[in-house]
Design an enzyme around this catalytic site. Structure first.
Site: not given
Length: 409
Positions: A8, A104-105
């Site tokens: 993350d 974003d992960e």
DNA sequence: TCTGGGGTCCTAGGACCC
DNA sequence: TCTGGGGTCCTAGGACCC
């Protein structure tokens, strides 16, 4: 045993902005979407509040008062896409099984690799030095626990969740920390005395089933680390099921023209996205939200699949005429296309008359012009009736539709 | 404190057909 | 002509994620 990582990127948007503008490094940064710039209200007030270190629920103005250093910057989707793709480039050096979860992960399936923590730490160190962004990572034997591991400690940390320590680490956490337990489920579970993830893990399955349906049993499995869902590889993104856009207008929509303009602008965007995937849709759905925040949805199946703005518009306005409440102040309209099917290889039908074929050719030509000279170069005349209602641009929005994301990676 | 936008999945009820 | 049951599809709404 399989090792799965979840990575993350911390405080992603603001961190990327700091990489482009060194003068704001070290300051609290809130990335504010164009929505609140248009509305004066505060879509991103949570971001602003978080950056300002105050409780959420404040407006940007409030956050600035609480934190005079707060820097508000407009979003730059292209920058986030670029950084996201760079991070994915790093992941793919370790495995070809990398599954995105938002911008974003990512999950990484390391297979039988022995030391997941060492790999996670190495990846985090590389992201920090090569991208200038910190990351938190979770290491575990399934996707759920890997994800919960990356949430466990932020920022800039690795947490390993094993068959031996998951009860100790996770079971004491509040029930709302469990993935897929949102506000509604939390309320129900707490009503029956389930306050922690451990309570959920040890609850009576029949009770869970009664409260939450099959989801209840699924959640209990997750709490006990039972999750065999695979990490989907980069090259097998899940198929797109629907494509939609919605917009909250800068002012209440009062007239028929206001409504028509907004629907056409939405249908132009949705249809262009459909065509960019070489898809047609067999179902059109509208969302209407009025000023009291009540939302209604109406949908209809079409006699044959369509992909032009005109046909979507006809269906959307038909749904609106027959199903939307009259005499209310409308705040938000949305159009979604589903029951998708490929454009090519489709059998010609009775409905594929010459008009339709011409319209599709015209749309394709307009797509080409817009691609070359910029979005909204060619638009339908009706959208010019109220440019302030039709000038929103989904492609500049902060949120990332999966297909736009895939286009960058 | 529920504010924006893009998605997915589930459920319940109704229509329709056999 | 009516009644019942099963299966499928459609629709509206809710819940969840980022």
């Amino acid at each position: 045993m399989k090792t799965i990582l979840h990575v993350d990127l911390n405080n992603f948007y603001a961190s990327v902005e700091c990489m482009y503008d060194p003068s704001i490094r070290g300051l609290p940064v809130a990335v504010c979407g164009d929505v609140e710039l248009r509305h004066g209200i505060v879509l991103a007030k949570n971001y602003a509040a978080k950056a300002a270190g105050v409780k959420t629920g404040y407006t940007i103005a409030d956050a600035k008062r609480a934190c005079p250093d707060l820097v508000c910057v407009p979003p730059h989707m292209d920058r986030y896409m670029r950084f996201s793709a760079m991070a994915k480039g790093i992941y793919s050096e370790y495995t070809d099984r990398v599954e995105s979860f938002g911008i974003d992960e990512c999950w990484l399936d390391l297979g039988e690799h022995g030391d997941g923590v060492a790999v996670a730490d190495e990846i985090r160190a590389r992201i920090k030095s090569e991208l200038g962004v910190t990351a938190s990572a979770g290491v575990s034997y399934n996707k759920i626990f890997a994800k919960m591991g990356s949430d466990y400690k932020k920022p800039d940390a690795t947490t390993e969740i094993t068959r031996n320590n998951y009860k100790e680490l996770l079971w004491r956490l509040p029930i709302s920390d469990m993935m897929f337990v949102g506000r509604a489920s939390e309320r129900k579970l707490r009503l029956y005395g389930m306050n922690t993830i451990g309570d959920l893990a040890n609850a009576d399955p029949l009770l869970l089933c009664r409260l939450l349906g099959k989801n209840g049993l699924l959640l209990q499995n997750f709490a006990n680390g039972i999750d065999d869902s695979p990490v989907c590889g980069t090259y097998e993104p899940p198929p797109i099921k629907s494509i939609g856009n919605s917009t909250t207008s800068p002012r209440d929509l009062l007239t028929e023209d206001d409504i028509r303009v907004t629907y056409m602008a939405l249908c132009e965007s949705v249809s262009a996205r459909l065509r960019s995937h070489s898809m047609k849709c067999g179902t059109v759905c509208i969302d209407v939200r009025d000023s009291s925040l009540r939302v209604i949805t109406r949908q209809k199946s079409l006699p044959s699949p369509v992909c032009t703005a005109e046909e979507l518009y006809a269906a959307a306005t038909e749904l609106h005429r027959s199903g939307a409440p009259r005499g209310v102040r409308i705040r938000t309209l949305g159009v979604r296309a589903s029951s998708l099917c490929p454009m090519i290889g489709m059998q010609m039908t009775f409905f594929d008359d010459e008009t339709r074929l011409k319209r599709e050719a015209l749309s394709a030509a307009a797509d080409g012009i817009n691609a070359r000279f910029g979005d909204r170069c060619v638009v339908h005349g009706i959208t010019m009736v109220a440019p302030e209602l039709s000038s929103f641009s989904p492609s500049d929005d902060r949120t990332v539709a999966p297909e736009r994301f895939e286009a960058y990676v």
